[in-house]
Structure formats: C-alpha cells, structure tokens
Design a protein around this motif. Sequence first.
Motif, PDB file in Angstrom:
ATOM      1  N   ARG A  20       0.823  -1.209   0.000  1.00 57.19           N
ATOM      2  CA  ARG A  20       0.000   0.000   0.000  1.00 57.19           C
ATOM      3  C   ARG A  20       0.856   1.257   0.000  1.00 57.19           C
ATOM      4  N   VAL A  21       1.937   1.198   0.782  1.00 54.57           N
ATOM      5  CA  VAL A  21       2.864   2.327   0.825  1.00 54.57           C
ATOM      6  C   VAL A  21       3.505   2.510  -0.556  1.00 54.57           C
ATOM      7  N   ALA A  22       3.867   1.405  -1.188  1.00 58.11           N
ATOM      8  CA  ALA A  22       4.480   1.478  -2.519  1.00 58.11           C
ATOM      9  C   ALA A  22       3.523   2.155  -3.489  1.00 58.11           C
ATOM     10  N   ASP A  23       2.243   1.853  -3.355  1.00 60.09           N
ATOM     11  CA  ASP A  23       1.240   2.441  -4.227  1.00 60.09           C
ATOM     12  C   ASP A  23       1.199   3.962  -4.052  1.00 60.09           C
ATOM     13  N   ARG A  24       1.270   4.397  -2.812  1.00 64.00           N
ATOM     14  CA  ARG A  24       1.244   5.844  -2.542  1.00 64.00           C
ATOM     15  C   ARG A  24       2.502   6.524  -3.099  1.00 64.00           C
ATOM     16  N   ILE A  25       3.625   5.848  -2.931  1.00 67.71           N
ATOM     17  CA  ILE A  25       4.884   6.399  -3.454  1.00 67.71           C
ATOM     18  C   ILE A  25       4.812   6.471  -4.983  1.00 67.71           C
ATOM     19  N   ALA A  26       4.277   5.420  -5.582  1.00 68.18           N
ATOM     20  CA  ALA A  26       4.177   5.375  -7.050  1.00 68.18           C
ATOM     21  C   ALA A  26       3.334   6.547  -7.564  1.00 68.18           C
ATOM     22  N   ARG A  27       2.227   6.825  -6.883  1.00 68.81           N
ATOM     23  CA  ARG A  27       1.382   7.965  -7.291  1.00 68.81           C
ATOM     24  C   ARG A  27       2.150   9.275  -7.203  1.00 68.81           C
ATOM     25  N   THR A  28       2.914   9.424  -6.133  1.00 70.22           N
ATOM     26  CA  THR A  28       3.670  10.673  -5.962  1.00 70.22           C
ATOM     27  C   THR A  28       4.706  10.803  -7.084  1.00 70.22           C
ATOM     28  N   ARG A  29       5.328   9.691  -7.441  1.00 65.30           N
ATOM     29  CA  ARG A  29       6.325   9.703  -8.521  1.00 65.30           C
ATOM     30  C   ARG A  29       5.653  10.012  -9.861  1.00 65.30           C
ATOM     31  N   ARG A  30       4.519   9.369 -10.104  1.00 65.57           N
ATOM     32  CA  ARG A  30       3.828   9.536 -11.399  1.00 65.57           C
ATOM     33  C   ARG A  30       3.259  10.934 -11.557  1.00 65.57           C
ATOM     34  N   ALA A  31       3.068  11.614 -10.424  1.00 69.20           N
ATOM     35  CA  ALA A  31       2.598  13.001 -10.505  1.00 69.20           C
ATOM     36  C   ALA A  31       3.745  13.930 -10.932  1.00 69.20           C
ATOM     37  N   GLY A  32       4.920  13.357 -11.192  1.00 67.31           N
ATOM     38  CA  GLY A  32       6.025  14.150 -11.732  1.00 67.31           C
ATOM     39  C   GLY A  32       7.050  14.592 -10.705  1.00 67.31           C
ATOM     40  N   ASN A  33       6.945  14.091  -9.488  1.00 69.08           N
ATOM     41  CA  ASN A  33       7.889  14.508  -8.450  1.00 69.08           C
ATOM     42  C   ASN A  33       9.131  13.612  -8.422  1.00 69.08           C
ATOM     43  N   GLN A  34      10.208  14.171  -7.879  1.00 71.67           N
ATOM     44  CA  GLN A  34      11.353  13.349  -7.501  1.00 71.67           C
ATOM     45  C   GLN A  34      11.094  12.924  -6.056  1.00 71.67           C
ATOM     46  N   VAL A  35      11.172  11.626  -5.783  1.00 70.71           N
ATOM     47  CA  VAL A  35      10.730  11.141  -4.475  1.00 70.71           C
ATOM     48  C   VAL A  35      11.848  10.433  -3.710  1.00 70.71           C
ATOM     49  N   VAL A  36      12.071  10.895  -2.490  1.00 70.52           N
ATOM     50  CA  VAL A  36      12.983  10.221  -1.571  1.00 70.52           C
ATOM     51  C   VAL A  36      12.152   9.690  -0.415  1.00 70.52           C
ATOM     52  N   VAL A  37      12.270   8.400  -0.157  1.00 64.14           N
ATOM     53  CA  VAL A  37      11.469   7.775   0.894  1.00 64.14           C
ATOM     54  C   VAL A  37      12.396   7.300   2.011  1.00 64.14           C
TER      55      VAL A  37
END
Length: 413
Positions: A20-37
């Motif tokens: 579920r967390v991966a899904d949330r991270i994936a959405r944040t990435r797909r929205a065009g952000n650079q993501v550090v978790v």
Amino acid sequence: MIVVQKYGGTSVGDVDRVKRVADRIARTRRAGNQVVVVVSAMGKTTNELIKMAEEISDDPPGRELDMLLTAGERISMAVVAMALHELGVPARSFTGSQAGIITDARHGKARIVDITPGRVKEALDDGDVVIVAGFQGVSQDTKDVTTLGRGGSDTTAVALAAALDADVCEIYTDVDGVFTADPRIVPDARKLDRVSFEEMLELAAQGAKVLQVRSVEFGRNYGVEIHVRSSFSYSQGTWVGPEEKKMEDAIISGVAHDTSEAKLTLKGVPDKPGVAARVFTALAEANVNIDMIVQNVSAEGVTDISFTLPRGETKHADEVLSTLSDEIGATGVDIDDSIAKVSLVGAGMKTHPGIAARMFAALSDAGVNIEMISTSTIRISVVVDGDDVETAVRAIHDAFDLSDGMVGKEQGA
Ligand code: ASP
Ligand code: MG
C-alpha cells in the motif's frame, strides 16, 4: 518538486502495508515529483531486536547493537524498493551510510554532523525513486555504523529534506497528525492544523511521541516545514513550521504526558554551597539524564533535593548517589517509580497571564496532587502520581476547552 516521505513502522508493518505504501509512493512519482522515501523498521522489529540482544547480554557492545538494530530498517528499504519495481516504478535503496548520513561516534544516540547525498542525487537524476534506511548513519571518525536514537527515522527524513532542499517533507504515521492530547486518553482531542516548531519541540520533549525531538530541532534550524499525516488516508495532517505562519491564534496547543520517568530524592542534604554542584556533577559524569529538579526549603540547615530521570537510569543513579550520600553527609536516597509528568504547551502563555493558575485549579478540582512544577516560557509541567495521569490530562484538556469543535481563538476567554 522534490518530495521526502517518511513511513513509520506501523505503515510498513506487514507485506500488505508495504504494498500500500508502494502504491502511494508510485502515485507521488507519477505526478512528476522526484521522491525520496525514508523507512522505519517493520512493525515492532526494533523492539524485538533489542530483546534478542538483551537475552544474550546485559550490556551489549554499542557497536554491535547498532549493527543489529540497523538491520531492521534495511529489511524495510529492500522490500519497499521491490514493491515499487513490481508496480513498474524504478527504485533504488540505500543504507544510511550509502545515503551520506555522517554522524559522530556515539552508538545508540549519534548526532548527524554532515550529509553528503551524492548517490541519492544521482539516483534521483536517473529518474529512480530513492529509498533510504532511516535511523542510521556512519561515524566520521570510526567508520562504524551508528543509530540516531529511538524514533530516529524522523530525523533522517528531515535532515535529508534539508540537505536536498526538498519542497515537501511528509512524515507518515498511524494517526492523523498532532493532537491536543493523546486521543487514547482524551477521545475528543482535536487535530491541530498547524503548530510552531517551538511548541512541537516542547510537546515532543514532554512525551508526545509523533515526532522525534531532534527532527523538530532540525526542521527549525534549517527551515524545513514538516507535514505529519496518516498513511492510511489522504487527508491533511498537521503542519509544523515557523510561528509566524500559524493562522489560528490559539493560546494553548496541547497537553503532553510522559510516564517514562522516575523521581529520585536525596534526603537530609546539608544546605551549604557546593553540595548541589557535587551531586549533579557526579550524575553528569555517570551520564545520567536529569530532567526536573526541585530543592526544598531547608529546615535547620538540611534540605531534600528531588529530580526526575528516565526510569531505566534509576539503578545507575541510585548507585552513584548512595556512595556520594555518605561523603556529603546526606541521610539517604528515595526512589519513586510511579510518577507521571503532565505538560501544558502554548506559545500564547508568553502574553496571557493566569494560565498556571487555571491549570493548577483544574488539577485541584480533580483531586490531583502536584509533586513538582517546572516551566519554560511556553510550557508548564507538573509531576503527579502515576495513577493520576489520565485524570490530570483530561482535567487540564477540559479546563482549556481544547476539545473538538472549539475554536482556538476562544481558548483564552
Ligand atoms: N526503528 C527505530 C525505532 O523503532 C527508528 C524509528 O522507527 O524511527 O525506534
Ligand atoms: Mg516514530
């Protein structure tokens, strides 16, 4: 945008939650952000590892204990990265050391001295999501792996956000944000929309467990606003930021409580210059963390000195003081294991008189005896009997109308 997200132990507690967390991270990435978790160890892993070490040794070497504990976060970082790959999102995990979290050499409570996130930046530039193991770093001097103290993943996240000049730093947890009191004690406690760094520092230091104190210090020192929110919903949580940005003009932000301390009293201490210095020097040299101190009015040249300290350190402090007690001519040491500290925090205290009076009256009406008092400019703390903690928290929360539905501005009326 560069987004830093930290997920706590409950949020990655099992395989389904990791997905579920991966899904949330994936959405944040797909929205065009650079993501550090930044991730914590899964569920109660850290506690279990500590228990295992304690079954082997009363006093495990700090270096090896840190080696053991950092394994918890390494499991999380790998499984979260795998779950992202499964969703078609390229992700790369890094240990604290690989992510450039440089610390001093104090095992179990290392401080971050520098951050060199070269590899993190490269991976971001390649388009990968970066997963960093929280709570850990590497010592500049010894090159050994270190940990940042319990709850240290929060600090990893805020420190990385500062180093990367991130646009957002989100701390995902299992509650909706920072509340006016622990909702398990006060069911109608209110979620705060904003709280200042200073207030959050006091709340965290006085027992509110949502954020590690040092993460808030980092946020304040480097101007990183922190959004504390739930990983189980998409609603807004609590923003921790500079005082100026606080829109609601609340006088009081909340009530914190702490049941992890004990009270120690050195009895019959001769009241003459130098005695307190000797007592607290001995305790400092023994690395005992002292919190509140009260010295009674002396009668016939003798007095009592009481102080609070983490319960785990009482045995050690008792040994130190029992020896010293004879040397300085005191009559003995008393330990009270069943105490609680209850604190009222609010920036408005600086300009509103009568807050202490109202707090003490509420305790008195509820039949709660106050054993010690201490204050800062934006906090009043009392020590009460451990059995009274819930009554005390509720009484104070009520007296300042902090419950849901109340408007912050009305609090001072
Ligand atoms: N896993 C560590 C702990 O339980 C660090 C953290 O969760 O932030 O304290
Ligand atoms: Mg935590």
